[in-house]
Design a protein around this motif. Structure first.
Motif, mmCIF file in Angstrom:
data_model
loop_
_atom_site.group_PDB
_atom_site.id
_atom_site.type_symbol
_atom_site.label_atom_id
_atom_site.label_comp_id
_atom_site.label_asym_id
_atom_site.label_seq_id
_atom_site.Cartn_x
_atom_site.Cartn_y
_atom_site.Cartn_z
ATOM 1 N N TYR A 133 -28.648 53.073 61.772
ATOM 2 C CA TYR A 133 -28.102 51.733 61.673
ATOM 3 C C TYR A 133 -27.347 51.330 62.926
ATOM 4 O O TYR A 133 -26.686 52.131 63.524
ATOM 5 C CB TYR A 133 -27.139 51.644 60.487
ATOM 6 N N ILE A 181 -23.598 51.858 60.486
ATOM 7 C CA ILE A 181 -23.155 51.459 59.158
ATOM 8 C C ILE A 181 -24.121 51.998 58.115
ATOM 9 O O ILE A 181 -25.249 51.551 58.026
ATOM 10 C CB ILE A 181 -23.099 49.922 59.020
ATOM 11 N N PRO A 182 -23.677 52.969 57.291
ATOM 12 C CA PRO A 182 -24.559 53.509 56.256
ATOM 13 C C PRO A 182 -24.843 52.455 55.204
ATOM 14 O O PRO A 182 -24.005 51.601 54.930
ATOM 15 C CB PRO A 182 -23.739 54.652 55.643
ATOM 16 N N GLU A 183 -26.035 52.503 54.620
ATOM 17 C CA GLU A 183 -26.457 51.427 53.729
ATOM 18 C C GLU A 183 -25.540 51.221 52.523
ATOM 19 O O GLU A 183 -25.370 50.102 52.068
ATOM 20 C CB GLU A 183 -27.891 51.680 53.251
ATOM 21 N N LYS A 185 -22.510 51.169 52.411
ATOM 22 C CA LYS A 185 -21.321 50.403 52.752
ATOM 23 C C LYS A 185 -21.685 48.994 53.195
ATOM 24 O O LYS A 185 -20.837 48.229 53.644
ATOM 25 C CB LYS A 185 -20.555 51.100 53.881
ATOM 26 N N ALA A 186 -22.961 48.700 53.076
ATOM 27 C CA ALA A 186 -23.430 47.378 53.508
ATOM 28 C C ALA A 186 -23.113 46.316 52.465
ATOM 29 O O ALA A 186 -22.639 46.607 51.391
ATOM 30 C CB ALA A 186 -24.939 47.428 53.747
ATOM 31 N N GLY A 187 -23.374 45.089 52.782
ATOM 32 C CA GLY A 187 -22.983 43.972 51.922
ATOM 33 C C GLY A 187 -24.001 43.590 50.874
ATOM 34 O O GLY A 187 -24.776 44.401 50.418
ATOM 35 N N SER A 188 -24.006 42.298 50.513
ATOM 36 C CA SER A 188 -24.858 41.809 49.424
ATOM 37 C C SER A 188 -26.316 41.780 49.804
ATOM 38 O O SER A 188 -26.672 41.995 50.960
ATOM 39 C CB SER A 188 -24.431 40.388 49.066
ATOM 40 N N ASN A 189 -27.192 41.506 48.845
ATOM 41 C CA ASN A 189 -28.611 41.367 49.197
ATOM 42 C C ASN A 189 -29.283 40.269 48.386
ATOM 43 O O ASN A 189 -29.888 40.507 47.364
ATOM 44 C CB ASN A 189 -29.355 42.683 49.017
ATOM 45 N N ILE A 190 -29.127 39.038 48.894
ATOM 46 C CA ILE A 190 -29.820 37.916 48.251
ATOM 47 C C ILE A 190 -31.207 37.864 48.839
ATOM 48 O O ILE A 190 -31.386 37.915 50.040
ATOM 49 C CB ILE A 190 -29.135 36.575 48.601
ATOM 50 N N SER A 248 -34.382 35.946 49.953
ATOM 51 C CA SER A 248 -34.755 34.560 50.268
ATOM 52 C C SER A 248 -36.266 34.424 50.342
ATOM 53 O O SER A 248 -36.968 35.380 50.623
ATOM 54 C CB SER A 248 -34.133 34.146 51.593
ATOM 55 N N SER A 249 -36.742 33.230 50.086
ATOM 56 C CA SER A 249 -38.194 32.999 50.126
ATOM 57 C C SER A 249 -38.645 32.885 51.572
ATOM 58 O O SER A 249 -37.890 32.477 52.441
ATOM 59 C CB SER A 249 -38.527 31.715 49.388
ATOM 60 N N SER A 250 -39.853 33.240 51.826
ATOM 61 C CA SER A 250 -40.300 33.193 53.218
ATOM 62 C C SER A 250 -40.917 31.838 53.540
ATOM 63 O O SER A 250 -41.542 31.204 52.713
ATOM 64 C CB SER A 250 -41.304 34.308 53.479
#
Lengths: 250, 120, 312
Positions: free
Chosen positions: B9, B13-15, B17-22, B24-26
């Motif tokens: 990373y 940053i280890p996964e 400890k990562a943030g949100s995961n919305i 999204s459409s492509s």
């Protein structure tokens, strides 16, 4: 005589500054990275033009006048930009259409102004002509792309033409200071540019499958210091630092 | 443990400890990729400087000018859609390029001439 | 060719300082690491445009306005060079952007802090760009060719960024009392976040070892951070300002500056998305992207029409 030349130069400077300020609002928010760079390039060119004009005006005015005192310390009614440039940036359609109208006008104006009798104005016009040529090319292409793109882009273009058309006329209605400077050979009578501008706009609109509006009630007065509500907000931001911390160096 | 299964990373940053995961459409509208080559005023050849996205050659040219020539005077620009570039396969480097290596007689330094004519 | 043989050739190149190029064989993890690192670097440049761009409209002089626009434009350009390099690794720009918007991909946490005053613009130039330069100079020797070359181009442009930032602060430090106060306040707020830019301690850095072996990274986090502190501790004297660290002290034995401990709680919180501006930064980028959809579609549609007319 000198006051009208000052007014004229300030008018040219204000047009470029206010439009430069509006275009810079796209920084970091453009529809695609490459276009973000393109529009801020244009903004930078415009601000550069305004600085040249302001610096010239400052020498004409004398005293302690500087490019910054002119840009940062005058009030709305002292600004002589046309109404077209103070309109909000809107969506991408509005921005590129406004740029097209203005660049087409600037192109015709500078082409003539570079041969004017005032050496400084002529020099600034000549230098600016290259970048304005690019602005014109870039914005014309976008008018065509969006006019003849998708249904949505076409509709947005129709909407923005309706929005901006009323401000186009002011570009060609000469104020008394413009006429006086033109009669001295130092400036240009903009009313003489209207026909050519119209022809060019019709050409591009036709390729873009866009209609030329019919008779519209025109809006003007900016060149004489009568602005829309937008200018006060623009100046509030633009002039904030110098008004909050008067007399400082930056 | 096999090295090749580890994750890496930016900024370490280890996964977990990562943030949100919305999700999204492509978007549907991809602009093709173009490669940009520039020859500077004093230069002799066009050098590859990078790539950008544009819908047509006109836009690609303007974008290239905006992105890659802000600090240059008088240049020449080439833009080519990336899909039209054919690159040599590194695995074939052997057969394509090695035969040249031992033909040293192609180099001027191979020839030992008397001083009087050595400027040749 | 057997994978083992390919690996051997790959490692030979790494050890021999031969650049790895787009079509070369590379371990999957190497490809993934580079994608992640390069794309996150690109995202940082783009998101970084927002805190600085916010002051363009309020720049205190026309000269500063022009300089700031040019600088922020450069950031966009840097983002572009890096997205370019990333695409050579087999991922599209759209995919990388989706990762950014979904929160999967990171960007430099420093940009989750707000720019509250004009002095912040100076502090960002001096400290943030200063820290970035340290990292970037090291990366010009990274093993992946396109990334290294993008870094060379970026470094050439970056030094103007740091200089203009320092100059802004220098003018403030020689100005009125309120300007001096503005300057110190900005330094107080940006110092520690800048140190955090170098990442966790080496001991807590999960990938440092492998990145070093594959020469993706050439110096460790702590090494770079120490160099940065040493440099700034001297430069701040020119400004007549203080670095907000009472443990900052020259250590004659080590020949380096000792400095205080970073607030690691804050560090991890901001990384997790709880910094002051995380949400608004991401929302601004999503908004720009979403609202730009119709523009991108229209341009593509027009290009299609033109092609068809030409063929007809």
């Amino acid at each position: 005589m000198k006051q009208v030349l000052i007014d004229y130069t300030l008018h040219l400077a204000d047009d470029s500054l206010i439009l430069g300020q509006r275009n810079a609002e796209w920084c970091g928010h453009g529809p695609v990275l490459e276009q973000d760079i393109a529009i801020t390039n244009i903004s930078l060119d415009l601000i550069g033009q305004s600085r040249n004009f302001y610096q010239y005006a400052a020498t004409l005015i004398g005293n302690d006048s500087t490019e910054d005192s002119l840009a940062y310390l005058r009030k709305e009614e002292e600004f002589k930009n046309c109404l077209l440039v103070e309109q909000p940036k809107g969506d991408w359609a509005q921005t590129i259409l406004r740029q097209f109208f203005f660049s087409q006008y600037q192109y015709l104006l500078f082409q003539q102004l570079q041969n004017g009798k005032d050496e400084q104005l002529a020099a600034i016009a000549e230098k600016s002509l290259k970048e304005v040529t690019y602005h014109l090319r870039w914005s014309s292409e976008w008018v065509i792309r969006l006019g003849d793109g998708t249904d949505e882009s076409h509709q947005r273009m129709i909407k923005t033409i309706d929005e901006l058309w009323k401000y186009a006329d002011e570009l060609f209605s000469a104020t008394s200071y413009e006429l006086q400077v033109a009669s001295d050979g130092a400036g240009i009578d903009v009313s003489k540019l209207k026909e050519q501008w119209m022809t060019k706009v019709k050409e591009i609109f036709s390729e873009a499958t866009l209609p030329i509006p019919g008779k519209t009630f025109v809006q003007g007065g900016g060149k004489e210091g009568r602005h829309t509500e937008h200018l006060a907000y623009i100046l509030t931001e633009l002039q904030y630092m110098q008004r909050t911390y008067p007399g400082c160096d930056w | 443990m096999n090295n090749y299964l580890r994750k890496f990373y930016y900024g370490d940053i280890p996964e977990d400890k990562a943030g949100s995961n919305i999700v999204s459409s492509s978007a549907k509208s991809d602009w093709p990729l173009w490669e940009v080559f520039i020859r500077s005023k004093q230069g002799l050849d066009h050098k590859h400087v990078g790539s950008l996205h544009a819908t047509d050659a006109q836009m690609a040219m303007e974008n290239a000018r905006d992105v890659y020539t802000r600090r240059m005077e008088g240049v020449s620009l080439w833009v080519v859609e990336s899909k039209y570039i054919h690159a040599s396969n590194p695995e074939e480097a052997g057969e394509l390029f090695e035969p040249a290596v031992d033909k040293i007689y192609r180099h001027p330094t191979f020839y030992d001439l008397p001083d009087e004519v050595n400027q040749m | 060719m057997a994978t083992l043989e390919l690996e051997k050739i790959f490692l030979q190149k790494i050890d021999g300082e031969v650049k790895i190029e787009p079509k070369d064989w590379m371990p999957d993890a190497y490809r993934k690491t580079n994608i992640r690192q390069v794309s996150q670097h690109a995202h940082s440049e783009i998101v970084g445009m927002l805190p600085e761009g916010a002051w363009i409209s309020r720049a205190p002089s026309l000269k500063r306005k022009a300089i700031l626009i040019a600088k922020v434009q450069d950031e966009a350009g840097h983002g572009l060079y890096l997205y370019s390099a990333c695409e050579t690794l087999g991922i599209t720009r759209e995919e990388t952007i989706n990762d950014l918007h979904s929160g999967k991909a990171k960007y430099s946490s420093i940009f989750n802090y707000p720019t509250l005053t004009w002095a912040d613009i100076g502090a960002i130039g001096w400290l943030v760009d200063g820290a970035a330069i340290m990292n970037q100079v090291m990366l010009t020797r990274t093993s992946y060719g396109p990334y290294a070359r993008a870094m060379v181009r970026i470094c050439k442009e970056e030094s103007f960024h740091q200089r203009q930032g320092f100059e802004i602060l220098l003018v403030l430090s020689n100005g009125r009392d309120e300007q001096k106060a503005m300057c110190q306040d900005a330094i107080d707020r940006w110092w520690w976040p800048s140190l955090m830019m170098f990442g966790p301690h080496d001991s807590e850095s999960t990938n440092s070892e492998q990145s070093m072996k594959w020469k993706i990274k050439r110096k460790t986090n702590d090494e770079l951070r120490q160099n940065f502190v040493d440099m700034c501790a001297e430069q701040v004297k020119v400004l007549g300002m203080k670095i907000p660290d009472d443990k900052l002290k020259w250590n004659e034995e080590r020949m380096h500056y000792d400095f205080g401990e970073i607030n690691w709680d804050e560090f991890w919180n901001v990384v997790k998305g709880n910094g002051p501006c995380n949400k608004q930064r991401l929302e601004a980028r999503k908004k720009a992207w979403d609202e730009g959809e119709w523009v991108r579609e229209a341009a593509a549609a027009h290009a299609e029409k033109r092609k068809k007319r030409k063929a007809a």
